[in-house]
Design a protein around this motif. Structure first.
Motif, PDB file in Angstrom:
ATOM      1  N   GLN A  13       0.949  -1.552  -0.420  1.00  0.00           N
ATOM      2  CA  GLN A  13      -0.220   0.125  -0.475  1.00  0.00           C
ATOM      3  C   GLN A  13       0.402   1.597  -0.243  1.00  0.00           C
ATOM      4  O   GLN A  13       2.052   0.682   0.027  1.00  0.00           O
ATOM      5  N   THR A  14       0.309   2.477  -0.525  1.00  0.00           N
ATOM      6  CA  THR A  14       1.323   3.678  -0.079  1.00  0.00           C
ATOM      7  C   THR A  14       1.874   4.101   1.088  1.00  0.00           C
ATOM      8  O   THR A  14       0.821   3.664   2.540  1.00  0.00           O
ATOM      9  N   GLY A  15       2.948   3.844   1.193  1.00  0.00           N
ATOM     10  CA  GLY A  15       3.468   5.033   1.767  1.00  0.00           C
ATOM     11  C   GLY A  15       4.046   3.529   2.840  1.00  0.00           C
ATOM     12  O   GLY A  15       4.684   3.780   3.902  1.00  0.00           O
ATOM     13  N   GLU A  16       4.009   2.412   2.696  1.00  0.00           N
ATOM     14  CA  GLU A  16       4.800   1.146   2.967  1.00  0.00           C
ATOM     15  C   GLU A  16       5.879   1.152   2.617  1.00  0.00           C
ATOM     16  O   GLU A  16       6.014   1.807   1.621  1.00  0.00           O
ATOM     17  N   SER A  17       7.333   0.600   3.083  1.00  0.00           N
ATOM     18  CA  SER A  17       8.499  -0.275   1.947  1.00  0.00           C
ATOM     19  C   SER A  17       7.982  -1.887   2.119  1.00  0.00           C
ATOM     20  O   SER A  17       7.898  -1.877   2.164  1.00  0.00           O
ATOM     21  N   MET A  18      10.219  -1.661   1.099  1.00  0.00           N
ATOM     22  CA  MET A  18       9.795  -2.299   0.818  1.00  0.00           C
ATOM     23  C   MET A  18      11.599  -2.427   0.607  1.00  0.00           C
ATOM     24  O   MET A  18      11.864  -1.746  -0.510  1.00  0.00           O
ATOM     25  N   THR A  19      11.928  -4.071   0.248  1.00  0.00           N
ATOM     26  CA  THR A  19      13.307  -4.230   0.038  1.00  0.00           C
ATOM     27  C   THR A  19      13.568  -5.212  -1.686  1.00  0.00           C
ATOM     28  O   THR A  19      13.219  -6.163  -1.406  1.00  0.00           O
ATOM     29  N   LEU A  20      14.633  -4.657  -1.618  1.00  0.00           N
ATOM     30  CA  LEU A  20      14.635  -5.748  -3.430  1.00  0.00           C
ATOM     31  C   LEU A  20      16.234  -5.899  -3.122  1.00  0.00           C
ATOM     32  O   LEU A  20      17.359  -5.380  -2.297  1.00  0.00           O
ATOM     33  N   SER A  21      16.785  -7.426  -3.186  1.00  0.00           N
ATOM     34  CA  SER A  21      17.387  -8.225  -3.380  1.00  0.00           C
ATOM     35  C   SER A  21      18.660  -8.383  -4.495  1.00  0.00           C
ATOM     36  O   SER A  21      17.618  -8.738  -6.001  1.00  0.00           O
ATOM     37  N   CYS A  22      19.440  -8.229  -5.283  1.00  0.00           N
ATOM     38  CA  CYS A  22      20.522  -8.288  -5.919  1.00  0.00           C
ATOM     39  C   CYS A  22      21.134  -9.187  -6.335  1.00  0.00           C
ATOM     40  O   CYS A  22      22.491  -8.560  -5.429  1.00  0.00           O
ATOM     41  N   VAL A  23      21.597 -10.294  -6.126  1.00  0.00           N
ATOM     42  CA  VAL A  23      21.962 -11.229  -6.060  1.00  0.00           C
ATOM     43  C   VAL A  23      23.595 -11.021  -6.999  1.00  0.00           C
ATOM     44  O   VAL A  23      22.778 -11.625  -8.611  1.00  0.00           O
ATOM     45  N   VAL A  24      24.646 -10.539  -7.620  1.00  0.00           N
ATOM     46  CA  VAL A  24      25.708 -10.880  -8.375  1.00  0.00           C
ATOM     47  C   VAL A  24      26.742 -11.912  -7.987  1.00  0.00           C
ATOM     48  O   VAL A  24      27.602 -12.276  -7.373  1.00  0.00           O
ATOM     49  N   VAL A  79      23.297  -6.470  -3.365  1.00  0.00           N
ATOM     50  CA  VAL A  79      22.788  -5.217  -3.536  1.00  0.00           C
ATOM     51  C   VAL A  79      21.754  -5.163  -2.988  1.00  0.00           C
ATOM     52  O   VAL A  79      20.511  -5.963  -3.931  1.00  0.00           O
ATOM     53  N   TYR A  80      21.233  -4.284  -2.722  1.00  0.00           N
ATOM     54  CA  TYR A  80      19.779  -4.434  -2.150  1.00  0.00           C
ATOM     55  C   TYR A  80      19.441  -2.355  -2.228  1.00  0.00           C
ATOM     56  O   TYR A  80      20.248  -1.914  -2.206  1.00  0.00           O
ATOM     57  N   LEU A  81      18.314  -2.424  -2.534  1.00  0.00           N
ATOM     58  CA  LEU A  81      17.165  -1.511  -2.801  1.00  0.00           C
ATOM     59  C   LEU A  81      16.180  -1.434  -1.807  1.00  0.00           C
ATOM     60  O   LEU A  81      15.176  -2.191  -1.686  1.00  0.00           O
ATOM     61  N   ARG A  82      16.154  -0.563  -0.309  1.00  0.00           N
ATOM     62  CA  ARG A  82      14.809  -0.510   0.478  1.00  0.00           C
ATOM     63  C   ARG A  82      15.016   0.936  -0.297  1.00  0.00           C
ATOM     64  O   ARG A  82      15.101   1.499   0.035  1.00  0.00           O
ATOM     65  N   MET A  83      13.494   0.559   0.034  1.00  0.00           N
ATOM     66  CA  MET A  83      12.404   1.759  -0.423  1.00  0.00           C
ATOM     67  C   MET A  83      11.891   1.923   0.433  1.00  0.00           C
ATOM     68  O   MET A  83      10.485   0.531   0.669  1.00  0.00           O
ATOM     69  N   ASN A  84      11.348   3.434   0.600  1.00  0.00           N
ATOM     70  CA  ASN A  84      10.563   3.407   2.006  1.00  0.00           C
ATOM     71  C   ASN A  84       9.394   4.521   1.067  1.00  0.00           C
ATOM     72  O   ASN A  84       9.688   5.618  -0.184  1.00  0.00           O
ATOM     73  N   ARG A  85       8.183   4.860   1.718  1.00  0.00           N
ATOM     74  CA  ARG A  85       7.547   5.915   1.882  1.00  0.00           C
ATOM     75  C   ARG A  85       7.285   5.771  -0.031  1.00  0.00           C
ATOM     76  O   ARG A  85       7.228   6.373  -0.706  1.00  0.00           O
ATOM     77  N   LEU A  86       6.954   4.334   0.320  1.00  0.00           N
ATOM     78  CA  LEU A  86       6.491   4.773  -1.548  1.00  0.00           C
ATOM     79  C   LEU A  86       5.013   4.083  -2.399  1.00  0.00           C
ATOM     80  O   LEU A  86       4.095   5.060  -1.276  1.00  0.00           O
ATOM     81  N   LYS A  87       5.261   5.339  -3.538  1.00  0.00           N
ATOM     82  CA  LYS A  87       3.820   5.927  -4.003  1.00  0.00           C
ATOM     83  C   LYS A  87       3.345   4.986  -5.668  1.00  0.00           C
ATOM     84  O   LYS A  87       4.382   4.193  -5.688  1.00  0.00           O
TER      85      LYS A  87
END
Length: 128
Positions: A13-24, A79-87
């Motif tokens: 939902q809007t405002g929530e967070s999610m983390t993506l991971s990329c294994v190299v 490598v991670y991508l932490r995404m906060n306050r998602l829109k």
């Protein structure tokens, strides 16, 4: 052979967070840069963030600066991508990509044509 595998997409939902991971995996003869790109339906692919292998220097697109953070775990080759306050406008398929860089002063930025190695993409959906 260098391979990238992205994980962690889903629906939030809007405002929530999610983390993506990329294994190299694989070998880079010099240093390298890992970038996150995203592509929304009907739109061109755009750069989101980059991180380099020397000192972990990072860069962000203006649209995500202050909300997203990219980081790395050298021991895990991840490598991670932490995404906060998602829109809702963050919705799209997220890709990680990498390119070998012989010198730290060379900055590929968000020029996607420079990135030789790509992961398979992971869907991120943000609903209002």
């Amino acid at each position: 052979e260098v391979q990238l595998q992205a994980y962690g997409g889903g629906s939030v939902q809007t405002g929530e967070s999610m983390t993506l991971s990329c294994v190299v995996s694989g070998f880079f003869p010099d240093g390298y840069v890992v970038a996150w790109f995203r592509q929304a339906p009907g739109k061109e692919r755009e750069g989101v963030s980059t991180i380099n292998s020397w000192f972990g220097d990072t860069a962000y697109a203006r649209s995500v600066k202050g909300r997203f953070t990219t980081s790395r775990d050298v021991a895990k080759n991840t490598v991670y991508l932490r995404m906060n306050r998602l829109k809702p406008e963050d919705t799209g398929v997220y890709y990680c990509a990498a390119v070998n860089i012989p010198d730290r002063t060379i900055v590929p930025g968000f020029r996607d044509y420079l990135y030789r190695h790509w992961g398979q993409g992971t869907q991120v959906t943000v609903s209002s």
